[in-house]
Write a protein that holds these residues in place. Sequence first.
Motif, PDB file in Angstrom:
ATOM      1  N   ASP A  76       0.871  -1.176   0.000  1.00 26.05           N
ATOM      2  CA  ASP A  76       0.000   0.000   0.000  1.00 26.05           C
ATOM      3  C   ASP A  76       0.908   1.226   0.000  1.00 26.05           C
ATOM      4  O   ASP A  76       1.683   1.426   0.945  1.00 26.05           O
ATOM      5  CB  ASP A  76      -0.882  -0.029   1.249  1.00 26.05           C
ATOM      6  CG  ASP A  76      -1.801   1.176   1.369  1.00 26.05           C
ATOM      7  OD1 ASP A  76      -1.658   2.124   0.584  1.00 26.05           O
ATOM      8  OD2 ASP A  76      -2.668   1.165   2.268  1.00 26.05           O
ATOM      9  N   THR A  78       0.240   4.239   0.479  1.00 35.11           N
ATOM     10  CA  THR A  78      -0.101   5.246   1.486  1.00 35.11           C
ATOM     11  C   THR A  78       0.478   4.902   2.852  1.00 35.11           C
ATOM     12  O   THR A  78       0.878   5.795   3.602  1.00 35.11           O
ATOM     13  CB  THR A  78      -1.627   5.410   1.590  1.00 35.11           C
ATOM     14  OG1 THR A  78      -2.221   4.159   1.942  1.00 35.11           O
ATOM     15  CG2 THR A  78      -2.207   5.889   0.268  1.00 35.11           C
ATOM     16  N   THR A  79       0.526   3.619   3.181  1.00 34.77           N
ATOM     17  CA  THR A  79       1.073   3.209   4.482  1.00 34.77           C
ATOM     18  C   THR A  79       2.503   2.696   4.381  1.00 34.77           C
ATOM     19  O   THR A  79       3.198   2.604   5.392  1.00 34.77           O
ATOM     20  CB  THR A  79       0.214   2.099   5.100  1.00 34.77           C
ATOM     21  OG1 THR A  79       0.313   0.913   4.289  1.00 34.77           O
ATOM     22  CG2 THR A  79      -1.248   2.528   5.197  1.00 34.77           C
ATOM     23  N   ALA A  81       3.375  -0.247   3.987  1.00 32.64           N
ATOM     24  CA  ALA A  81       3.491  -1.574   4.587  1.00 32.64           C
ATOM     25  C   ALA A  81       4.137  -2.514   3.584  1.00 32.64           C
ATOM     26  O   ALA A  81       3.743  -2.548   2.417  1.00 32.64           O
ATOM     27  CB  ALA A  81       2.115  -2.089   4.998  1.00 32.64           C
TER      28      ALA A  81
END
Length: 529
Positions: A76, A78-79, A81
């Motif tokens: 992801d 955005t994160t 991860a």
Amino acid sequence: MYTFARRTFRYLMLTIVAALVSSVVSFPLLAQPSFDTAQLDTFVKEIMDAYDVPGVGLAVVENGEISYVRGYGVRDVTTEAPVTPDTQFAIGSTTKSFTALGMMLLVEEDLVDLDTPVRTYLPEFKLSDPESTRTATVRHLLSHTTGLVRTDASTFDTSVTAADVIEAAATTPLVGKPGEVFVYSNVNTIIAGEIIERITGRSWEDFTRERILEPLGMSTATLSIEELKRQDNVALPHVLDVRNGLQTTDFLISEADAPAGAINASAAEMARYVRFQLGDGAPLVSQASLMEMHKGQVAAPDFSLPGTVAARAQAVAARPEDVPPALVTDAEYGFYWGVERFLGEKLVQHSGNVDGLTANVTLLPESRSGVVVLANAEGANIFIETVRLHVAQLLLGRSSPDVNAILQAQLEVLGQDNASRKADLEAARTYQPERAELVPWAGTYESLADPQPTQVSVVGGRTLMLESGFQAVRFSVELLPLGGDRFIATSQPLTGFVVRFVEGEGGRTIELETLLGAQPLAVRCGTDN
């Protein structure tokens, strides 16, 4: 309606993808890899960067044993991860091979015969030609040779049921008699899944989970997006926004389409599936059944991934002296597996494309080896092709040819290599046209995919707005100018596609540039503005 149109076009004509970042997570190995893993890691990261892919799950099987499983990049953006060997990816149409396997389980139990007409199991089944209705068999379903053309309503409309699909087959055009012509269509697989349900009295999902996934140790693999979203370690789908870079997008939800594309699994789990397909895992079916699934049933030159047969053929036609020899040859289709030759070796492979995710499983049955490549980027077909063939090359102990260089040389002739693609993106972000450059393209065009006309208008003196449709679903797409007659779409359902206005004897045609060639969208007779 908007979502239906967006997904329809993305599913049929996927081309460009999303961005990078790499991280590596260890995985317990059952065998020592024969290749330099550090060099492979470097290669994968470089190709991810080149093709704008944010995250990858990779698994390699050698001599029947899992030798390497890695996660690269992020699941992801955005994160950030990281992807791990256990990160779940939607595998799209790679699911079809599980449905073929389910059918072969029933064949071995004498519940299904491959050469028995479909109507024996589904009495309501009809094709538009009475003779074809009588002669279409299970084998034809599994090899996409029923003659049915491709329709995708069930993929994009969750209210469509398997019964609706079967009923629609009766009025769907046929391109040939059963067994004559390969035409890839989810409809065939939906019907095959319905046979499994009718014979067993269980849902395709329950049957697949209990008869295939659980025996193979694929305990965290899921069969719906609802199940997938309950997992903690999931690769989100990504698309490349022309202005804003990588963006996450919604998962594609399968309902009736499930037998054709619903499975979600990790690289680690898919490695177990590869071992089984090579005859080294749990013995769910006989070796004879595996060989039957992996045997070419029909010539399928159009099935090879973009960048191989199709792109090279166009490149040869354009500049034959500049095009390297084909990497993949002799393309055929088995039971929901593509069959081809690479460096003299038989490859058995299948890819999957869904919104924001791309996957491939490639088997080298003669050396009991294989590779899984999973990517959370939309339309990452050339990335997948490059990595899977590079790993196949390593498994065959070959250091040449340079797979990436050859694919880029083929695509460069078509203006779709990475350098050209990135130049287009930069031009779209920076080019400032005069209104007079855009006015000639405005007007009304006859749509080739919708009963309503396509409209092109100038917006703000800097961009065009394309209003069109597909199967009666309307959409509006912003087009940023690249110069001359070329534009790039910046909004769904065509984000990232290059659109051209082509003058010809029959008038002006609006075309989409794809890896399978120009796809006509609409035409306007005459050249008046």
